[in-house]
Design a protein around this motif. Structure first.
Motif, PDB file in Angstrom:
ATOM      1  N   ILE A  78       6.191  -4.591  -0.604  1.00 53.96           N
ATOM      2  CA  ILE A  78       5.762  -4.279   0.655  1.00 53.96           C
ATOM      3  C   ILE A  78       7.093  -3.715   1.483  1.00 53.96           C
ATOM      4  CG2 ILE A  78       4.082  -5.824   0.793  1.00 53.96           C
ATOM      5  CD1 ILE A  78       5.859  -7.908   2.327  1.00 53.96           C
ATOM      6  N   ARG A 126      -3.455  -4.693   3.061  1.00 58.03           N
ATOM      7  CA  ARG A 126      -3.956  -5.222   4.271  1.00 58.03           C
ATOM      8  C   ARG A 126      -4.536  -4.077   5.272  1.00 58.03           C
ATOM      9  NH1 ARG A 126       2.024  -5.487   7.671  1.00 58.03           N
ATOM     10  NH2 ARG A 126       2.308  -3.275   7.731  1.00 58.03           N
ATOM     11  N   ARG A 127      -4.877  -3.048   4.891  1.00 59.16           N
ATOM     12  CA  ARG A 127      -5.657  -1.968   5.346  1.00 59.16           C
ATOM     13  C   ARG A 127      -6.621  -1.314   4.620  1.00 59.16           C
ATOM     14  NH1 ARG A 127      -3.087   2.618   7.128  1.00 59.16           N
ATOM     15  NH2 ARG A 127      -1.232   2.620   5.913  1.00 59.16           N
ATOM     16  N   GLU A 161       3.349   2.699  -7.536  1.00 55.04           N
ATOM     17  CA  GLU A 161       4.313   2.811  -8.548  1.00 55.04           C
ATOM     18  C   GLU A 161       4.190   1.641  -9.649  1.00 55.04           C
ATOM     19  OE1 GLU A 161       7.849   5.839  -8.520  1.00 55.04           O
ATOM     20  OE2 GLU A 161       8.411   3.765  -8.226  1.00 55.04           O
ATOM     21  N   LYS A 169      16.674   5.176   0.424  1.00 53.54           N
ATOM     22  CA  LYS A 169      15.349   4.658   0.505  1.00 53.54           C
ATOM     23  C   LYS A 169      14.296   5.389  -0.584  1.00 53.54           C
ATOM     24  CE  LYS A 169      13.624   6.585   4.556  1.00 53.54           C
ATOM     25  NZ  LYS A 169      13.231   6.305   5.942  1.00 53.54           N
ATOM     26  N   ASP A 192       4.499   3.822  -1.795  1.00 60.25           N
ATOM     27  CA  ASP A 192       4.496   4.374  -3.011  1.00 60.25           C
ATOM     28  C   ASP A 192       4.911   3.279  -3.997  1.00 60.25           C
ATOM     29  OD1 ASP A 192       3.802   7.120  -2.810  1.00 60.25           O
ATOM     30  OD2 ASP A 192       5.477   7.522  -1.418  1.00 60.25           O
ATOM     31  N   SER A 193       5.756   2.365  -3.496  1.00 62.53           N
ATOM     32  CA  SER A 193       6.198   1.263  -4.433  1.00 62.53           C
ATOM     33  C   SER A 193       5.092   0.796  -4.894  1.00 62.53           C
ATOM     34  CB  SER A 193       7.158   0.436  -3.598  1.00 62.53           C
ATOM     35  OG  SER A 193       8.300   1.190  -3.261  1.00 62.53           O
ATOM     36  N   ARG A 214      -0.967   3.867   2.325  1.00 65.62           N
ATOM     37  CA  ARG A 214       0.260   4.703   2.822  1.00 65.62           C
ATOM     38  C   ARG A 214       0.869   5.455   1.985  1.00 65.62           C
ATOM     39  NH1 ARG A 214       3.403   3.919   7.101  1.00 65.62           N
ATOM     40  NH2 ARG A 214       2.597   2.029   7.667  1.00 65.62           N
ATOM     41  N   GLY A 223       0.745  -1.110   0.029  1.00 65.00           N
ATOM     42  CA  GLY A 223       0.060  -0.076  -0.028  1.00 65.00           C
ATOM     43  C   GLY A 223       0.781   1.173   0.058  1.00 65.00           C
ATOM     44  N   ARG A 251      17.010   4.414  -5.390  1.00 63.84           N
ATOM     45  CA  ARG A 251      17.141   2.973  -5.590  1.00 63.84           C
ATOM     46  C   ARG A 251      17.157   2.310  -6.824  1.00 63.84           C
ATOM     47  NH1 ARG A 251      11.625   1.502  -2.446  1.00 63.84           N
ATOM     48  NH2 ARG A 251      12.095   1.871  -0.316  1.00 63.84           N
TER      49      ARG A 251
HETATM   50  P1  NAP Z   1       6.595   1.406   2.688  1.00 65.20           P
HETATM   51  O1  NAP Z   1       6.264   2.734   2.358  1.00 65.20           O
HETATM   52  O2  NAP Z   1       7.300   0.982   3.700  1.00 65.20           O
HETATM   53  O3  NAP Z   1       5.421   0.778   2.433  1.00 65.20           O
HETATM   54  C1  NAP Z   1       5.260  -0.899   2.478  1.00 65.20           C
HETATM   55  C2  NAP Z   1       3.706  -1.184   2.313  1.00 65.20           C
HETATM   56  O4  NAP Z   1       3.728  -2.642   2.235  1.00 65.20           O
HETATM   57  C3  NAP Z   1       2.857  -0.548   3.542  1.00 65.20           C
HETATM   58  O5  NAP Z   1       1.524  -0.133   2.699  1.00 65.20           O
HETATM   59  C4  NAP Z   1       2.659  -1.764   4.282  1.00 65.20           C
HETATM   60  O6  NAP Z   1       1.499  -1.679   4.866  1.00 65.20           O
HETATM   61  C5  NAP Z   1       2.773  -3.075   3.576  1.00 65.20           C
HETATM   62  N1  NAP Z   1       3.297  -4.024   4.079  1.00 65.20           N
HETATM   63  C6  NAP Z   1       4.574  -3.844   4.871  1.00 65.20           C
HETATM   64  N2  NAP Z   1       4.710  -5.199   5.561  1.00 65.20           N
HETATM   65  C7  NAP Z   1       3.834  -6.219   4.900  1.00 65.20           C
HETATM   66  C8  NAP Z   1       3.295  -7.310   5.071  1.00 65.20           C
HETATM   67  N3  NAP Z   1       4.078  -8.234   5.673  1.00 65.20           N
HETATM   68  N4  NAP Z   1       2.112  -7.865   4.520  1.00 65.20           N
HETATM   69  C9  NAP Z   1       1.347  -6.823   3.788  1.00 65.20           C
HETATM   70  N5  NAP Z   1       1.763  -5.833   3.568  1.00 65.20           N
HETATM   71  C10 NAP Z   1       3.044  -5.262   4.220  1.00 65.20           C
HETATM   72  O7  NAP Z   1       7.542   0.854   1.244  1.00 65.20           O
HETATM   73  P2  NAP Z   1       7.570   1.496  -0.029  1.00 65.20           P
HETATM   74  O8  NAP Z   1       6.301   1.634  -0.819  1.00 65.20           O
HETATM   75  O9  NAP Z   1       8.697   0.601  -0.778  1.00 65.20           O
HETATM   76  O10 NAP Z   1       8.280   2.814  -0.078  1.00 65.20           O
HETATM   77  C11 NAP Z   1       9.668   3.248   0.652  1.00 65.20           C
HETATM   78  C12 NAP Z   1       9.972   4.542   0.792  1.00 65.20           C
HETATM   79  O11 NAP Z   1      10.183   4.865  -0.654  1.00 65.20           O
HETATM   80  C13 NAP Z   1       9.042   5.435   1.011  1.00 65.20           C
HETATM   81  O12 NAP Z   1       9.624   6.558   1.670  1.00 65.20           O
HETATM   82  C14 NAP Z   1       8.178   5.862  -0.187  1.00 65.20           C
HETATM   83  O13 NAP Z   1       7.667   7.132  -0.325  1.00 65.20           O
HETATM   84  C15 NAP Z   1       9.413   5.915  -0.886  1.00 65.20           C
HETATM   85  N6  NAP Z   1       9.202   5.737  -2.516  1.00 65.20           N
HETATM   86  C16 NAP Z   1       8.636   6.704  -3.028  1.00 65.20           C
HETATM   87  C17 NAP Z   1       8.357   6.817  -4.615  1.00 65.20           C
HETATM   88  C18 NAP Z   1       7.987   7.890  -5.241  1.00 65.20           C
HETATM   89  O14 NAP Z   1       7.703   8.814  -4.813  1.00 65.20           O
HETATM   90  N7  NAP Z   1       7.696   7.554  -6.378  1.00 65.20           N
HETATM   91  C19 NAP Z   1       8.521   5.417  -5.114  1.00 65.20           C
HETATM   92  C20 NAP Z   1       8.548   4.366  -4.398  1.00 65.20           C
HETATM   93  C21 NAP Z   1       8.971   4.406  -3.055  1.00 65.20           C
HETATM   94  P3  NAP Z   1       1.037  -0.614   5.872  1.00 65.20           P
HETATM   95  O15 NAP Z   1       0.605   0.568   5.201  1.00 65.20           O
HETATM   96  O16 NAP Z   1      -0.344  -1.486   6.585  1.00 65.20           O
HETATM   97  O17 NAP Z   1       1.941  -0.451   6.942  1.00 65.20           O
END
Ligand code: NAP
Length: 309
Positions: A239, A175-176, A158, A282, A154-155, A180, A152, A285
């Motif tokens: 995730i 899951r919610r 995307e 983060k 940004d990744s 996020r 849920g 990447r």
């Molecule tokens: P993230 O923000 O940590 O989101 C992980 C998502 O996966 C959350 O929605 C979380 O649910 C869910 N999750 C985690 N563990 C899980 C599990 N065991 N089972 C099911 N769902 C699970 O990770 P991310 O999306 O990789 O992003 C990481 C960072 O990179 C963030 O700061 C993000 O803003 C940045 N990013 C930015 C961009 C962009 O701006 N274009 C693109 C990619 C990444 P919950 O919400 O319930 O915790």
């Protein structure tokens, strides 16, 4: 006594190796168990500049290694760093039981994809289960087929948006009941006609291990406990990532998620210890950003050894 030990052999580590080798520092690279890093697990890399038709991820990393070796980098293949001593100089790392001292260290340990931790995920990896839509989304096996993205953030958003180019429909399982992700990403996802959010749901099994291919996912409603099946040809798990930084906890400054905080360029809070790549990033990447950070860490390292800052 080594001049510089580079921990990690992805784009960041091998670029740091190339630069420090060309600076006559005779670097020692400890590759870790996944020699070449995460990129070796992907197929074609189309966004690394210089390769008009793209390049196989594994081949790209082997090229980087050979290029660094040509200038004198020494590669300790499949070796794992068990512990580090960064409290006083000379620094030391213990590699498969052997203690090696070094004047400087470049940390390029990368990050790993967070896994759901279910058995079918592991058994069907690369058979329809993947952690990278930009790497694998365009594969023929996913074309015009229903696809699933899990997550849920940004990744996940995307990945889901990217996959709308290839799949017939993209089910975004979270899951919610609220994303996020940043508002702009969430709005885009929720407005997209090909993306179908599946709220309050967790994937309990990826089907079908017996057929050795992905045919669907079994999903449990986190509110009612009811289980349903969603047909799909691919499962893209987004995730989050887990930085590989446990070794450095308590000594090297990192944020609450374990990402190392560079002080300036490739420096860390400990003079003589440098950092590059996904273990300190983060946001972007990318292979190319990791390579760029590897270059910065190497130049900072070289200047430090020359007596600069
Ligand atoms: P993230 O923000 O940590 O989101 C992980 C998502 O996966 C959350 O929605 C979380 O649910 C869910 N999750 C985690 N563990 C899980 C599990 N065991 N089972 C099911 N769902 C699970 O990770 P991310 O999306 O990789 O992003 C990481 C960072 O990179 C963030 O700061 C993000 O803003 C940045 N990013 C930015 C961009 C962009 O701006 N274009 C693109 C990619 C990444 P919950 O919400 O319930 O915790």
């Amino acid at each position: 006594m080594e001049n510089v030990i580079i921990i990690g052999s992805g784009c960041a580590g091998l670029t740091a190796a190339l630069y420090t080798a060309r600076a006559n520092l005779n670097p020692l690279v400890i590759t870790g168990r996944m020699q070449g890093g995460l990129l070796t697990t992907t197929t074609i890399v189309e966004n690394y500049p210089g390769f008009v038709e793209g390049i196989d991820g594994y081949q790209l990393m082997m090229n980087m290694q050979q290029q660094a070796e040509r200038f004198g980098a020494r590669i300790r293949s499949l070796a794992t760093v068990e512990s580090v001593e960064l409290g006083a100089r000379p620094f030391a790392v213990t590699v498969d039981g052997e203690r090696i001292e070094a004047q400087t260290i470049i940390i390029a340990t990368g990050a790993g994809h967070r896994h759901l931790g279910i058995e079918s995920e592991h058994l069907l990896e690369n058979k329809g289960v993947t952690y990278c839509a930009t790497c694998d989304g365009a594969l023929p096996m996913f074309r015009n087929k229903p696809l699933v993205v899990i997550g849920g953030g940004d990744s996940a958003c995307e990945e889901a948006l990217y996959l709308t180019r290839f799949g017939s429909v993209v089910h975004l399982i979270h899951r919610r009941d609220a994303l996020r992700a940043s508002k702009i990403m969430a709005d885009r996802v929720l407005a997209h006609p090909k993306i179908k959010p599946v709220w309050n749901s967790e994937v309990v099994e990826i089907l079908d291990v017996a057929k050795d291919e992905v045919t669907g996912v079994r999903v449990r409603d986190t509110v009612t406990g009811a289980e349903t099946t969603i047909d799909c040809a691919g499962v893209f798990i987004a995730i989050g990532l887990v930085p590989n930084t446990a070794l450095f906890k308590g000594v090297i400054d990192m944020d609450e998620s374990g990402y190392i905080k560079p002080v300036e360029g490739g420096k860390t809070n400990v003079p003589g210890v440098f950092v590059a790549g996904d273990c300190a990033d983060k946001v972007f990447r990318q292979a190319i950003t990791a390579a760029g950070m590897g270059c910065m860490a190497a130049i900072d390292c070289e200047r430090y050894l020359m007596g600069g800052h």
